[in-house]
Motif scaffolding. Structure first.
Motif, PDB file in Angstrom:
ATOM      1  N   ASP A 181     -22.039  29.239 -36.816  1.00 62.28           N
ATOM      2  CA  ASP A 181     -23.226  28.730 -37.488  1.00 62.28           C
ATOM      3  C   ASP A 181     -22.883  28.049 -38.805  1.00 62.28           C
ATOM      4  O   ASP A 181     -23.511  27.086 -39.196  1.00 62.28           O
ATOM      5  CB  ASP A 181     -24.226  29.873 -37.737  1.00 62.28           C
ATOM      6  N   ARG A 182     -21.869  28.567 -39.488  1.00 62.81           N
ATOM      7  CA  ARG A 182     -21.525  28.024 -40.793  1.00 62.81           C
ATOM      8  C   ARG A 182     -20.682  26.750 -40.686  1.00 62.81           C
ATOM      9  O   ARG A 182     -20.958  25.754 -41.340  1.00 62.81           O
ATOM     10  CB  ARG A 182     -20.773  29.073 -41.599  1.00 62.81           C
ATOM     11  N   PHE A 183     -19.626  26.809 -39.899  1.00 69.10           N
ATOM     12  CA  PHE A 183     -18.684  25.688 -39.826  1.00 69.10           C
ATOM     13  C   PHE A 183     -18.787  24.904 -38.515  1.00 69.10           C
ATOM     14  O   PHE A 183     -18.210  23.829 -38.396  1.00 69.10           O
ATOM     15  CB  PHE A 183     -17.246  26.180 -39.993  1.00 69.10           C
ATOM     16  N   GLY A 184     -19.490  25.448 -37.557  1.00 68.75           N
ATOM     17  CA  GLY A 184     -19.601  24.812 -36.249  1.00 68.75           C
ATOM     18  C   GLY A 184     -20.154  23.408 -36.263  1.00 68.75           C
ATOM     19  O   GLY A 184     -19.673  22.547 -35.522  1.00 68.75           O
ATOM     20  N   PRO A 185     -21.183  23.131 -37.093  1.00 65.17           N
ATOM     21  CA  PRO A 185     -21.695  21.756 -37.097  1.00 65.17           C
ATOM     22  C   PRO A 185     -20.629  20.715 -37.439  1.00 65.17           C
ATOM     23  O   PRO A 185     -20.618  19.638 -36.858  1.00 65.17           O
ATOM     24  CB  PRO A 185     -22.800  21.801 -38.163  1.00 65.17           C
ATOM     25  N   PHE A 186     -19.729  21.055 -38.342  1.00 66.13           N
ATOM     26  CA  PHE A 186     -18.640  20.124 -38.668  1.00 66.13           C
ATOM     27  C   PHE A 186     -17.717  19.956 -37.463  1.00 66.13           C
ATOM     28  O   PHE A 186     -17.311  18.840 -37.132  1.00 66.13           O
ATOM     29  CB  PHE A 186     -17.834  20.616 -39.868  1.00 66.13           C
ATOM     30  N   ALA A 187     -17.405  21.078 -36.810  1.00 70.45           N
ATOM     31  CA  ALA A 187     -16.530  21.020 -35.641  1.00 70.45           C
ATOM     32  C   ALA A 187     -17.181  20.226 -34.517  1.00 70.45           C
ATOM     33  O   ALA A 187     -16.518  19.420 -33.853  1.00 70.45           O
ATOM     34  CB  ALA A 187     -16.190  22.435 -35.169  1.00 70.45           C
ATOM     35  N   VAL A 188     -18.482  20.441 -34.313  1.00 72.20           N
ATOM     36  CA  VAL A 188     -19.184  19.720 -33.243  1.00 72.20           C
ATOM     37  C   VAL A 188     -19.177  18.223 -33.526  1.00 72.20           C
ATOM     38  O   VAL A 188     -18.871  17.419 -32.653  1.00 72.20           O
ATOM     39  CB  VAL A 188     -20.628  20.257 -33.080  1.00 72.20           C
ATOM     40  N   THR A 189     -19.498  17.839 -34.750  1.00 68.22           N
ATOM     41  CA  THR A 189     -19.515  16.413 -35.084  1.00 68.22           C
ATOM     42  C   THR A 189     -18.132  15.797 -34.945  1.00 68.22           C
ATOM     43  O   THR A 189     -17.967  14.740 -34.336  1.00 68.22           O
ATOM     44  CB  THR A 189     -20.051  16.202 -36.520  1.00 68.22           C
ATOM     45  N   LEU A 190     -17.119  16.467 -35.492  1.00 66.75           N
ATOM     46  CA  LEU A 190     -15.765  15.898 -35.483  1.00 66.75           C
ATOM     47  C   LEU A 190     -15.112  15.922 -34.107  1.00 66.75           C
ATOM     48  O   LEU A 190     -14.222  15.123 -33.843  1.00 66.75           O
ATOM     49  CB  LEU A 190     -14.893  16.618 -36.507  1.00 66.75           C
ATOM     50  N   CYS A 191     -15.553  16.826 -33.231  1.00 71.84           N
ATOM     51  CA  CYS A 191     -14.922  16.881 -31.907  1.00 71.84           C
ATOM     52  C   CYS A 191     -15.155  15.610 -31.107  1.00 71.84           C
ATOM     53  O   CYS A 191     -14.409  15.308 -30.187  1.00 71.84           O
ATOM     54  CB  CYS A 191     -15.380  18.115 -31.131  1.00 71.84           C
ATOM     55  N   PHE A 192     -16.170  14.844 -31.483  1.00 72.70           N
ATOM     56  CA  PHE A 192     -16.425  13.589 -30.781  1.00 72.70           C
ATOM     57  C   PHE A 192     -15.353  12.547 -31.077  1.00 72.70           C
ATOM     58  O   PHE A 192     -15.276  11.527 -30.407  1.00 72.70           O
ATOM     59  CB  PHE A 192     -17.809  13.044 -31.136  1.00 72.70           C
ATOM     60  N   LEU A 193     -14.530  12.790 -32.078  1.00 71.06           N
ATOM     61  CA  LEU A 193     -13.430  11.874 -32.404  1.00 71.06           C
ATOM     62  C   LEU A 193     -12.134  12.287 -31.721  1.00 71.06           C
ATOM     63  O   LEU A 193     -11.092  11.684 -31.961  1.00 71.06           O
ATOM     64  CB  LEU A 193     -13.225  11.820 -33.925  1.00 71.06           C
ATOM     65  N   THR A 194     -12.190  13.322 -30.901  1.00 73.19           N
ATOM     66  CA  THR A 194     -10.994  13.817 -30.225  1.00 73.19           C
ATOM     67  C   THR A 194     -11.063  13.499 -28.738  1.00 73.19           C
ATOM     68  O   THR A 194     -12.118  13.145 -28.216  1.00 73.19           O
ATOM     69  CB  THR A 194     -10.851  15.336 -30.399  1.00 73.19           C
ATOM     70  N   ILE A 195      -9.939  13.665 -28.097  1.00 75.78           N
ATOM     71  CA  ILE A 195      -9.871  13.502 -26.650  1.00 75.78           C
ATOM     72  C   ILE A 195      -9.517  14.864 -26.069  1.00 75.78           C
ATOM     73  O   ILE A 195      -8.532  15.472 -26.464  1.00 75.78           O
ATOM     74  CB  ILE A 195      -8.808  12.464 -26.258  1.00 75.78           C
ATOM     75  N   GLY A 196     -10.342  15.342 -25.168  1.00 73.26           N
ATOM     76  CA  GLY A 196     -10.051  16.599 -24.500  1.00 73.26           C
ATOM     77  C   GLY A 196     -10.514  17.844 -25.232  1.00 73.26           C
ATOM     78  O   GLY A 196     -10.309  18.949 -24.745  1.00 73.26           O
ATOM     79  N   LEU A 197     -11.120  17.709 -26.376  1.00 68.17           N
ATOM     80  CA  LEU A 197     -11.551  18.876 -27.139  1.00 68.17           C
ATOM     81  C   LEU A 197     -13.064  18.998 -27.180  1.00 68.17           C
ATOM     82  O   LEU A 197     -13.590  20.069 -27.460  1.00 68.17           O
ATOM     83  CB  LEU A 197     -10.990  18.770 -28.561  1.00 68.17           C
ATOM     84  N   GLN A 198     -13.762  17.927 -26.873  1.00 71.03           N
ATOM     85  CA  GLN A 198     -15.217  17.931 -26.979  1.00 71.03           C
ATOM     86  C   GLN A 198     -15.857  19.046 -26.165  1.00 71.03           C
ATOM     87  O   GLN A 198     -16.675  19.800 -26.683  1.00 71.03           O
ATOM     88  CB  GLN A 198     -15.791  16.605 -26.498  1.00 71.03           C
ATOM     89  N   THR A 199     -15.508  19.140 -24.918  1.00 72.68           N
ATOM     90  CA  THR A 199     -16.139  20.120 -24.047  1.00 72.68           C
ATOM     91  C   THR A 199     -15.888  21.536 -24.535  1.00 72.68           C
ATOM     92  O   THR A 199     -16.808  22.356 -24.557  1.00 72.68           O
ATOM     93  CB  THR A 199     -15.630  19.950 -22.599  1.00 72.68           C
ATOM     94  N   ALA A 200     -14.674  21.821 -24.957  1.00 73.15           N
ATOM     95  CA  ALA A 200     -14.350  23.171 -25.423  1.00 73.15           C
ATOM     96  C   ALA A 200     -15.139  23.531 -26.677  1.00 73.15           C
ATOM     97  O   ALA A 200     -15.685  24.639 -26.778  1.00 73.15           O
ATOM     98  CB  ALA A 200     -12.848  23.286 -25.696  1.00 73.15           C
ATOM     99  N   VAL A 201     -15.228  22.623 -27.622  1.00 72.44           N
ATOM    100  CA  VAL A 201     -15.946  22.906 -28.869  1.00 72.44           C
ATOM    101  C   VAL A 201     -17.435  23.073 -28.594  1.00 72.44           C
ATOM    102  O   VAL A 201     -18.076  24.014 -29.085  1.00 72.44           O
ATOM    103  CB  VAL A 201     -15.691  21.796 -29.910  1.00 72.44           C
ATOM    104  N   ILE A 202     -17.993  22.188 -27.805  1.00 66.25           N
ATOM    105  CA  ILE A 202     -19.433  22.234 -27.554  1.00 66.25           C
ATOM    106  C   ILE A 202     -19.795  23.451 -26.707  1.00 66.25           C
ATOM    107  O   ILE A 202     -20.799  24.121 -26.972  1.00 66.25           O
ATOM    108  CB  ILE A 202     -19.911  20.916 -26.932  1.00 66.25           C
ATOM    109  N   ALA A 203     -18.975  23.779 -25.711  1.00 70.40           N
ATOM    110  CA  ALA A 203     -19.228  24.992 -24.926  1.00 70.40           C
ATOM    111  C   ALA A 203     -19.099  26.230 -25.812  1.00 70.40           C
ATOM    112  O   ALA A 203     -19.892  27.177 -25.685  1.00 70.40           O
ATOM    113  CB  ALA A 203     -18.258  25.070 -23.749  1.00 70.40           C
ATOM    114  N   SER A 204     -18.141  26.220 -26.721  1.00 69.87           N
ATOM    115  CA  SER A 204     -17.987  27.343 -27.650  1.00 69.87           C
ATOM    116  C   SER A 204     -19.216  27.504 -28.527  1.00 69.87           C
ATOM    117  O   SER A 204     -19.625  28.620 -28.844  1.00 69.87           O
ATOM    118  CB  SER A 204     -16.754  27.153 -28.532  1.00 69.87           C
ATOM    119  N   ALA A 205     -19.791  26.383 -28.938  1.00 69.08           N
ATOM    120  CA  ALA A 205     -21.020  26.441 -29.732  1.00 69.08           C
ATOM    121  C   ALA A 205     -22.132  27.114 -28.931  1.00 69.08           C
ATOM    122  O   ALA A 205     -22.910  27.901 -29.475  1.00 69.08           O
ATOM    123  CB  ALA A 205     -21.445  25.043 -30.165  1.00 69.08           C
TER     124      ALA A 205
END
Length: 165
Positions: A60-84
């Motif tokens: 909840d605290r840092f996840g929004p940053f991770a969710v936004t920034l994961c869109f700049l990665t390849i192969g990490l988006q699904t893992a970060v968003i599913a983790s959220a």
């Protein structure tokens, strides 16, 4: 892909944004559903553990940053968003983060990304051997950069150990 190349830039960005929103929200809700289903099994004790509660607070605290920034990665988006979703990030934090990330992704993909993919596919069709050579060269550069980073990390750790002794 050709459909996006034929669209005016604004429409291509809008279409890619909508696709990113659908994909990321579906992934989030699949994560939430998996967590809810796991709560009905013997895994419930793990999901209610202090470690998981701390993970939920961190998400909840840092996840929004991770969710936004994961869109700049390849192969990490699904893992970060599913983790959220699994960590049950609150929607008031998730939705703005995913909207921002989807906009960033759509703009990058519609401008640089589609052009790069189109160029790559053109190269593969024109000369498959050249495409293989370029892929091997890019892989070699990636391996070299990773090796160099690891070497620097080891050297920094060794230096810290010498200073501490």
């Amino acid at each position: 892909m050709d459909i996006f190349l034929e669209l005016p830039l604004g429409w291509a960005i809008l279409a890619l944004f909508c696709g990113a929103m659908v994909r990321s929200n579906a992934t989030y809700w699949l994560g939430r559903g998996a967590a809810a289903g796991a709560r009905r099994t013997s895994l419930e004790k793990h999901l209610d553990s202090p470690v998981m509660k701390r993970a939920e607070r961190l998400m909840d605290r840092f996840g929004p940053f991770a969710v936004t920034l994961c869109f700049l990665t390849i192969g990490l988006q699904t893992a970060v968003i599913a983790s959220a979703g699994i960590a049950r990030m609150h929607l008031v934090r998730f939705l703005p983060a995913v909207v921002a990330g989807s906009i960033i992704w759509a703009v990058v993909y519609a401008t640089v990304g589609l052009a790069a993919v189109a160029a790559w596919l053109g190269l593969v069709l024109a000369s498959p051997a050249a495409a293989v050579v370029i892929a091997i060269l890019l892989l070699g550069v990636l391996v070299f950069l990773l090796w160099r980073r690891k070497r620097r990390e080891r050297a920094a750790k060794a230096e810290e150990a010498r200073e501490a002794a």
